[in-house]
Design an enzyme around this catalytic site. Structure first.
Site, PDB file in Angstrom:
ATOM      1  N   GLU A 325      21.255 -35.582 -71.220  1.00 47.85           N
ATOM      2  CA  GLU A 325      22.501 -35.292 -71.933  1.00 47.85           C
ATOM      3  C   GLU A 325      22.530 -35.997 -73.295  1.00 47.85           C
ATOM      4  O   GLU A 325      23.146 -35.520 -74.234  1.00 47.85           O
ATOM      5  CB  GLU A 325      23.721 -35.703 -71.089  1.00 47.85           C
ATOM      6  CG  GLU A 325      25.019 -35.063 -71.537  1.00 47.85           C
ATOM      7  CD  GLU A 325      26.157 -35.222 -70.532  1.00 47.85           C
ATOM      8  OE1 GLU A 325      26.662 -36.340 -70.395  1.00 47.85           O
ATOM      9  OE2 GLU A 325      26.545 -34.227 -69.893  1.00 47.85           O
ATOM     10  N   HIS A 354       3.293 -36.732 -51.225  1.00 46.84           N
ATOM     11  CA  HIS A 354       3.076 -35.663 -50.252  1.00 46.84           C
ATOM     12  C   HIS A 354       3.831 -34.401 -50.651  1.00 46.84           C
ATOM     13  O   HIS A 354       3.843 -33.433 -49.900  1.00 46.84           O
ATOM     14  CB  HIS A 354       3.508 -36.123 -48.867  1.00 46.84           C
ATOM     15  CG  HIS A 354       2.667 -37.246 -48.354  1.00 46.84           C
ATOM     16  ND1 HIS A 354       1.658 -37.071 -47.452  1.00 46.84           N
ATOM     17  CD2 HIS A 354       2.650 -38.571 -48.669  1.00 46.84           C
ATOM     18  CE1 HIS A 354       1.074 -38.230 -47.205  1.00 46.84           C
ATOM     19  NE2 HIS A 354       1.660 -39.163 -47.931  1.00 46.84           N
ATOM     20  N   LYS A 457      32.307 -24.589 -69.504  1.00 49.26           N
ATOM     21  CA  LYS A 457      33.676 -24.755 -69.014  1.00 49.26           C
ATOM     22  C   LYS A 457      34.574 -23.632 -69.529  1.00 49.26           C
ATOM     23  O   LYS A 457      35.386 -23.090 -68.782  1.00 49.26           O
ATOM     24  CB  LYS A 457      34.243 -26.109 -69.479  1.00 49.26           C
ATOM     25  CG  LYS A 457      33.577 -27.318 -68.837  1.00 49.26           C
ATOM     26  CD  LYS A 457      34.269 -28.598 -69.296  1.00 49.26           C
ATOM     27  CE  LYS A 457      33.379 -29.812 -69.098  1.00 49.26           C
ATOM     28  NZ  LYS A 457      33.877 -31.009 -69.804  1.00 49.26           N
TER      29      LYS A 457
END
Lengths: 524, 524
Positions: A325, A354, A457
């Site tokens: 950010e 793994h 938003k």
């Protein structure tokens, strides 16, 4: 084994030459396995000097955050005497004193719920910068059953996820303190989480509720009007992702029983050590320079964060926000389109060996690793075979993977800390906060704004507004997304998505299944 | 709002044209926001036909895993009648019957611990393919307090992490069943975890212990010799990362109370739907093609997996292994050096919007998103404002973010599932397993081996062997890493790292602090 002479000229010399030790913290940063060329430091020295000066100006109180015209003061949180104004210093010191006092009051029962002798659980509602730091610290430093308060988090607007968290609290809700954290005081996910909490607490909510937010925000006013248990401040000059050493991070940690003064001291010691303008002695500067080297200053490689320690599992999620950010910007400080960034992922070793070390060693070379090495193994020291504990294996796997990567010319940085404790966690936070700031200077972007988060938003607000219109447009006659969209002058795709969503949640009925341009819906 | 005509020619038409619906599952894959050019499908049709044929051969039992010369049969696990030999079919059916029977016996108390009426908790010890699937499924489908057995995991050789897991079980150890999972039966982390478990269980361990491993592996022999409660099979022809629908995934899930037949049915239905050679109708083929388009068939972009649903948080960790270990290869099937891969990260929305969507929207365009959209919100349907629930917000944020990314030409795929249930989880697993196999064919790599993971283990073994020599070389005289390394003919850097590690854990003493070539150590 190779002869001793070989090592003298090889990796050992490079390791000794480039190991940066922060003695006050027992922390070191090893960049010897990064393949920066001779002359790299010389070439970046002038740029780094500019970055140091920019950081100095920031710490002295310059309004470096141009797009939002505010100061950037997270470093003052652990060194209030450096704040540029007495009122800022007082605000920090007062907030910290109130955090300590409030936590002590909760612990000794002088601050308690209406019907119980003590608060025993803690529900933290926040998202992004108001959750990632607290979650990381709670998991890294928590003591399980020995925690003073047991933490639970709501970090999303997922009703099922919220129900799970509340179910985890169960019948202990009447002894659960609830902290609502939103710097702006208007974050929708956090507001929704709070409303769910109010729904289950009922009338007694205010006796359990604490707000951390900016003065006079919507949340602050609500908490004041409803007479919540307490309110703690956030300030313009602390960005959400830099707020772990503000009340945002300190209050939940102190309540849990974590030594927040040690977190502050660790961050302060790291800050002190990384104000050094001699870049070879500055661990944060070396990190920033290595990011520059690895990615060409253009984000061309990804940073894979691999702490070999279960307790540090959430560090990479915390760093995703802090780094991405801050650095993921469209424009540089001169307004030119640069599309910058530095992608971060990783969980923990040796577990991730793994999962994807196959790709790291053999596959596409699009990354560099940041190993985090913890010297003290902790837990029960069990010898799993003669001369070797499970902790020796963990350490051996780290060194082995680092070596296996180096053999295939994959680069890595190794950060060593003495143990997972509050001081080291504070130091790691301070180290990366400063590295991000210095690197942002190197690539000339503003690390302290986030202009791109508004678009999603706004688009979501439009979707929610459209949803209400779609509900209103439903009738007893089957209607298609096309038909409703034509009436509303709206995007049929979004209308279709909303109809699917409403039907799945009992607020519309799918009466003619089929492809998006065929499916038809009625009201319920 | 835009006029209706605009939508007809725009995104809506593209959405309708390219939406791939799997009706038997209520699942859909939307690739309309991927910017593949006209003619892309025509250009890849021949390659895709080859990939389909390769997959058909695999499913018929060809030994496609050339480097290890074994069959690849994870698809048979949910369609045993397709197995190429009767003995394989019988082995699968018998294992599944035994899983159901064992779980039923544990649930009804006929299989019980020595001193308690019932097993109530479950400790799963495994790593990589023996942990990521079970952890994902346990978290996605768990019912909290309503679980038949409450799952706990040890997935690392971190003594502190193991101690935390065991502390979480606490005094319920005597009613805790312990499953040790290692296909090879020789995984060091898992062996160490088992030894820690034995340490706390003591003599009663065998009455609590179950093994899942290949016949005659070291683990299998141990379980047989010590008369553990039960042993379940793994087979050569199931890779660890493809083993979620074998006993590895089914046994822990069944014990927890999850409907494993629905997982199998979901995977089987997805397999059935994605055997279709018409690529526009094949959801797995479309995923593989989109990966090819987005990355140029060279891993040039990263896959960001964003499920908007808390329960799917661990899906990206599961996919990291499935995708990266399968595709991250140095060489192609003809032996040419290609250094392939596809990096995967992500957590969940809308939470991650507050972490790094800033970079995704504005910053470096080095990724594509896979949104996972869940239609049914679940939890408590709470209206947080007039006409909008918290679930509507979650859905709105997904659509809003997808839109905000598209506006800035960032690409995304959206997978929609009706709800988070066993059938949908099985379908998602099947979908990605097949997409990985098809994509591997497109880029001509072997998806079913992992030659690169051995190097790190070998290097770690060398480190552990050296550690014993270093311990032996310590004396009461202060010695430096250089000095000890010269004696042992070893790398001084590794010796130094080992000395630091030993000193931090009370098995050496740092008597002269300083830089790596100065610090001196004695024995304790």
């Amino acid at each position: 084994m190779a002869s001793q002479d070989q090592w003298k000229q090889g990796p050992w010399k490079r390791y000794c030459d480039f190991l940066c030790r922060v003695e006050s913290l027992g922390l070191s940063v090893d960049i010897s396995r990064m393949a920066f060329p001779k002359g790299f430091f010389a070439g970046r020295r002038a740029a780094m000097a500019r970055a140091f000066r920019a950081m100095d100006r920031l710490e002295r109180g310059a309004k470096a955050n141009r797009s939002e015209k505010r100061r950037v003061g997270h470093f003052w949180l652990r060194a209030p005497h450096l704040a540029p104004k007495a009122e800022i210093r007082r605000a920090i010191e007062e907030a910290q004193a109130r955090v300590r006092e409030f936590a002590a009051g909760v612990h000794d029962g002088s601050i308690r719920p209406p019907d119980k002798a003590r608060f025993t659980n803690l529900l933290v509602i926040g998202i992004g910068g108001s959750a990632l730091g607290p979650q990381f610290v709670a998991d890294a430093l928590g003591q399980g059953a020995a925690d003073r308060l047991h933490p639970h988090f709501v970090d999303n607007t997922d009703p099922d996820g919220i129900a799970r968290t509340l179910a985890g609290i169960g019948d202990r809700l009447d002894e659960t303190l609830c902290i609502v954290i939103s710097k702006s005081g208007g974050t929708a996910e956090t507001r929704n989480g709070m409303l769910h909490a109010k729904h289950v607490y009922g009338q007694r909510f205010r006796h359990h509720a604490v707000a951390i937010t900016k003065e006079d925000s919507a949340l602050d006013k609500l908490a004041r009007d409803e007479h919540w248990l307490a309110r703690f401040p956030m300030w313009d000059w602390v960005g959400g992702r830099f707020s772990e050493t503000s009340a945002v991070g300190l209050l939940p940690a102190a309540l849990q029983g974590i030594d927040v003064d040690a977190i502050l001291a660790g961050a302060a010691a790291c800050d002190e050590a990384t104000r050094n303008h001699r870049l070879e002695e500055n661990a944060a500067a070396l990190l920033a320079l290595m990011w520059y080297h690895a990615t060409g200053g253009r984000g061309r490689k990804q940073m894979v964060v691999l702490p070999y320690k279960d307790r540090l599992l959430l560090f990479s999620r915390y760093l995703q926000q802090l780094v991405m950010e801050s650095l993921g910007k469209e424009r540089d400080l001169r307004g030119r389109v640069v599309r910058q960034g530095l992608s971060v992922y990783g969980n923990k070793g040796s577990t991730d060996q793994h999962a994807y070390v196959q790709q790291l060693r053999d596959g596409i070379d699009n990354f560099f690793v940041v190993f985090i090495r913890v010297l003290q193994s902790g837990g029960t020291s069990l010898f799993v075979e003669e001369g070797a504990t499970s902790g020796d294996y963990l350490h051996g796997f780290l060194l082995g993977t680092r070596q296996a990567l180096a053999e295939n010319r994959r680069q890595s940085i190794t950060i060593t800390i003495p143990r997972v404790d509050a001081r080291s966690i504070g130091a790691l936070i301070g180290l990366f906060e400063r590295a991000v700031g210095l690197y942002a200077s190197l690539i000339n972007v503003n690390a302290y704004d986030q202009p791109g988060v508004e678009a999603g938003k706004k688009a979501a607000d439009a979707v929610l507004a459209l949803q209400k219109e779609v509900v209103g447009a439903l009738s007893d006659e089957p209607r298609t997304a096309d038909g409703i969209a034509a009436d509303l002058g709206a995007d049929p795709e979004t209308v279709f998505h909303l109809l699917e969503h409403l039907a799945a949640n009992g607020r519309a009925r799918l009466v003619r299944p089929g492809p998006p341009d065929v499916a038809a819906f009625t009201r319920t």
